[in-house]
Design an enzyme around this catalytic site. Structure first.
Site, PDB file in Angstrom:
ATOM      1  N   LYS A 169       0.712  -1.207  -0.050  1.00 63.07           N
ATOM      2  CA  LYS A 169       0.046   0.036  -0.098  1.00 63.07           C
ATOM      3  C   LYS A 169       0.881   1.339   0.042  1.00 63.07           C
ATOM      4  CE  LYS A 169      -3.807  -1.880   2.734  1.00 63.07           C
ATOM      5  NZ  LYS A 169      -4.861  -1.473   1.856  1.00 63.07           N
ATOM      6  N   ARG A 178     -10.054 -11.647   2.644  1.00 61.57           N
ATOM      7  CA  ARG A 178     -10.892 -12.760   1.886  1.00 61.57           C
ATOM      8  C   ARG A 178      -9.915 -13.994   1.965  1.00 61.57           C
ATOM      9  NH1 ARG A 178     -11.481  -9.694  -3.477  1.00 61.57           N
ATOM     10  NH2 ARG A 178     -11.615  -7.909  -1.941  1.00 61.57           N
TER      11      ARG A 178
HETATM   12  N1  BES Z   1      -7.838  -3.909   4.572  1.00 70.06           N
HETATM   13  C1  BES Z   1      -8.197  -3.464   3.137  1.00 70.06           C
HETATM   14  C2  BES Z   1      -9.469  -3.085   3.069  1.00 70.06           C
HETATM   15  C3  BES Z   1      -9.610  -1.355   3.565  1.00 70.06           C
HETATM   16  C4  BES Z   1      -9.221  -0.222   2.676  1.00 70.06           C
HETATM   17  C5  BES Z   1     -10.376  -1.060   4.908  1.00 70.06           C
HETATM   18  C6  BES Z   1      -9.506   0.991   3.373  1.00 70.06           C
HETATM   19  C7  BES Z   1     -10.308   0.030   5.392  1.00 70.06           C
HETATM   20  C8  BES Z   1      -9.974   1.123   4.604  1.00 70.06           C
HETATM   21  C9  BES Z   1      -8.068  -4.808   2.361  1.00 70.06           C
HETATM   22  O1  BES Z   1      -7.297  -5.740   2.762  1.00 70.06           O
HETATM   23  C10 BES Z   1      -7.602  -4.285   1.068  1.00 70.06           C
HETATM   24  O2  BES Z   1      -6.690  -3.743   1.071  1.00 70.06           O
HETATM   25  N2  BES Z   1      -8.427  -4.528  -0.052  1.00 70.06           N
HETATM   26  C11 BES Z   1      -8.163  -4.208  -1.313  1.00 70.06           C
HETATM   27  C12 BES Z   1      -8.701  -5.147  -2.308  1.00 70.06           C
HETATM   28  C13 BES Z   1      -8.393  -4.978  -3.728  1.00 70.06           C
HETATM   29  C14 BES Z   1      -6.921  -5.311  -3.838  1.00 70.06           C
HETATM   30  C15 BES Z   1      -9.158  -5.968  -4.480  1.00 70.06           C
HETATM   31  C16 BES Z   1      -8.702  -2.753  -1.487  1.00 70.06           C
HETATM   32  O3  BES Z   1      -9.668  -2.393  -1.055  1.00 70.06           O
HETATM   33  O4  BES Z   1      -7.908  -1.879  -2.431  1.00 70.06           O
HETATM   34 ZN    ZN Z   2      -5.336  -5.533   2.077  1.00 69.79          ZN
END
Ligand code: BES
Ligand code: ZN
Ligand code: ZN
Length: 494
Positions: A274, A348
């Site tokens: 990230k 997931r």
């Molecule tokens: N923990 C994050 C989701 C999240 C984002 C929670 C912002 C709270 C605030 C999750 O693990 C994630 O990074 N999801 C990705 C999924 C994508 C790669 C399909 C996302 O939301 O970008």
């Molecule tokens: Zn994530």
């Protein structure tokens, strides 16, 4: 946690220096519950510019025959808009006044608005929750400052009738609030401290009848064939864990409900790293697990006649020499294989194992709680949880309980025509969809559905409400403890 105690008091017998009471924003204001004296006071307040807007306050000194030497009115806004959430959001103003005045104890006249006994119970519970939740601070890592007001120790809620019913409602408010604050404390703790080992240890603290807690470590997860949770954990210094917590009621259980929480103690994204800003609040990625732990901590006090099984799917998602790589294939507990194309879609993965394990025990209802997708924040903002599921009745129960508890939920459809988006060419399923993240929250739900079999199931994407970026009336900036209270209310209704 908060040190405040909320106790009932008899309005007819009460005498004291300072009294707090509520008033609506009406043309003919009336300080609620103070009788004819109330309208005289309210008129005086109005002359001094008090409008009775939500959370507005005014301090008065009714020199002669007032019910107390000092009276503070708290606005409730318009009468027709007032519900139990209005009380929850307004009553913290009373606490803030007591803090400013340096009162260790303060008395508050309950507004007694509701007619039906069940609505009255809710009103008293909401007042207790508003006070107890507002009294929370996470100050463990901060040097005390002179500006910090001294903590208020006691709030006396003045009632016409201190009945067993009223006492019970206050007690329920306390139980619901403490479960929420427990979740907040876990979320707010820094991520290197609240790592997988520590989060499992926090669950083990609840290991006494009627709750039993078992921690499955890396070795056991390997033996059980849980490659998905292991895959997420490989980059981290502290190995992953799956925690099983079982609450058994003293009587025969009416139903078995399983709760599964996403417990990523820090989500860096892994090799699909990230950007720095997106990581700032990623210690909250275990909010689902924290909510499950919070709920489990309240069940014996509520004497629920259900069997409730809580599962915490715990790992840290870190890059590193051993970290899983985009392109890896993992086999989950139910035998399905997953192509990992983005290591940041890790929630997931840990849930794939936890959900298939939980559903293999055939509960009557399975609910997962997860900070799953940034797309949920885009669609619904920071106040609303996305709800998806195969059990329409349970979905409805959650939406309704949320309204009572002041927590917001909105249903999204599990569009089965989108299932091809997660079809992998080399495995049974891939962990991201296509087309620039279109319908990302629904895609997350469809992925999870692959791992619940025929078990009636509801998925709660709490990515928005798990964390508050600003101070709210009954929640300071940080972990919120959403949706602990709604879940407790849902369980009570089963
Ligand atoms: N923990 C994050 C989701 C999240 C984002 C929670 C912002 C709270 C605030 C999750 O693990 C994630 O990074 N999801 C990705 C999924 C994508 C790669 C399909 C996302 O939301 O970008
Ligand atoms: Zn994530
Ligand atoms: Zn995550």
């Amino acid at each position: 946690m908060a040190n405040l105690k909320v106790v009932p008091g008899d309005w007819k017998k009460w005498k004291g220096e300072t009294l707090m009471a509520f008033a609506f924003q009406e043309d003919a204001p009336h300080a609620l519950g103070l009788g004819p004296e109330g309208s005289r006071l309210s008129l005086a307040a109005k002359r001094d510019g008090f409008k009775g807007r939500e959370r507005e306050t005014i301090l008065m000194r009714p020199e002669d025959h007032g019910p107390a030497a000092r009276i503070i009115l708290i606005g409730l806004g318009k009468k027709e808009d007032c519900n139990s959430e209005t009380l929850r959001r307004s009553v913290p103003a009373a606490l803030r006044q007591a803090e400013q005045l340096g009162l260790a104890s303060f008395a508050l006249r309950a507004p007694e608005l509701a007619k039906s006994p069940s609505a009255q119970r809710q009103e008293v519970q909401a007042l207790a929750e508003g006070l107890l939740l507002a009294a929370y601070r996470f100050a463990r890592y901060r040097s005390p400052s002179k500006e910090d007001p001294p903590a208020v120790e006691e709030a006396i809620l003045l009632l016409n009738n201190v009945s067993a019913d009223a006492r019970q409602s206050l007690e329920r408010g306390r139980i619901f609030s403490e479960a929420t604050l427990r979740a907040r404390d876990l979320i707010n703790e820094p991520p290197s401290r609240m790592n997988p080992e520590r989060l499992a240890a926090e669950a083990l603290k609840l290991n006494q009848p009627p709750v039993s807690v078992r921690v499955m470590d890396k070795k056991e997860l390997g033996k059980m064939g849980m490659e998905a949770i292991l895959g997420v954990g490989t980059g981290g210094a502290v190995p992953p864990r799956l925690v099983e917590m079982i609450y058994k009621p003293t009587q025969k259980a009416k139903k078995i409900v399983a709760l599964v929480g996403k417990g990523i103690t820090f989500d860096s994204g892994g090799l699909s790293l990230k950007p720095p800003q997106a990581m700032e609040t990623m210690k909250d990625d275990m909010s689902g697990a924290a909510a499950v732990l919070g709920v489990m901590s309240a069940l014996s006090a509520l004497k629920l006649p259900l069997e409730v099984r809580g599962y915490l799917a715990i790992a840290e998602n870190m890059p590193g020499g051993r970290a899983q790589k985009p392109g890896d294939v993992l086999k989950a507990f139910n035998g399905k294989t997953i192509e990992v194309l983005n290591t940041d879609a890790e929630g997931r993965l840990v849930l794939a194992d936890a959900l298939s394990y939980a559903s293999s025990k055939k509960p009557d209802l399975l609910i997962d709680i997860a900070t799953l997708t940034g797309a949920a924040v885009v669609a619904l903002g920071h106040l609303v949880t996305g709800v998806m599921g195969t059990d329409a009745k349970a979905v409805r129960a959650i939406l309704e309980a949320g309204r009572d508890c002041g927590e917001k939920f909105w249903e999204l459809p599990l569009v089965k025509e989108y299932r091809p988006d997660i079809q992998s060419k080399i495995a049974d399923v891939k962990n991201i969809g296509g087309r620039r993240g279109e319908a990302g929250t629904i895609i997350g739900g469809l992925f999870l559905q692959e791992f619940v079999g025929q078990t009636p199931w509801v998925h709660l994407d709490i990515a928005g409400p798990s964390w508050s970026d600003s101070d709210q009336p009954y929640c300071p900036t940080g972990g919120t403890g959403h949706p602990v209270r709604t879940l407790l209310r849902v369980l009570e209704g089963i």
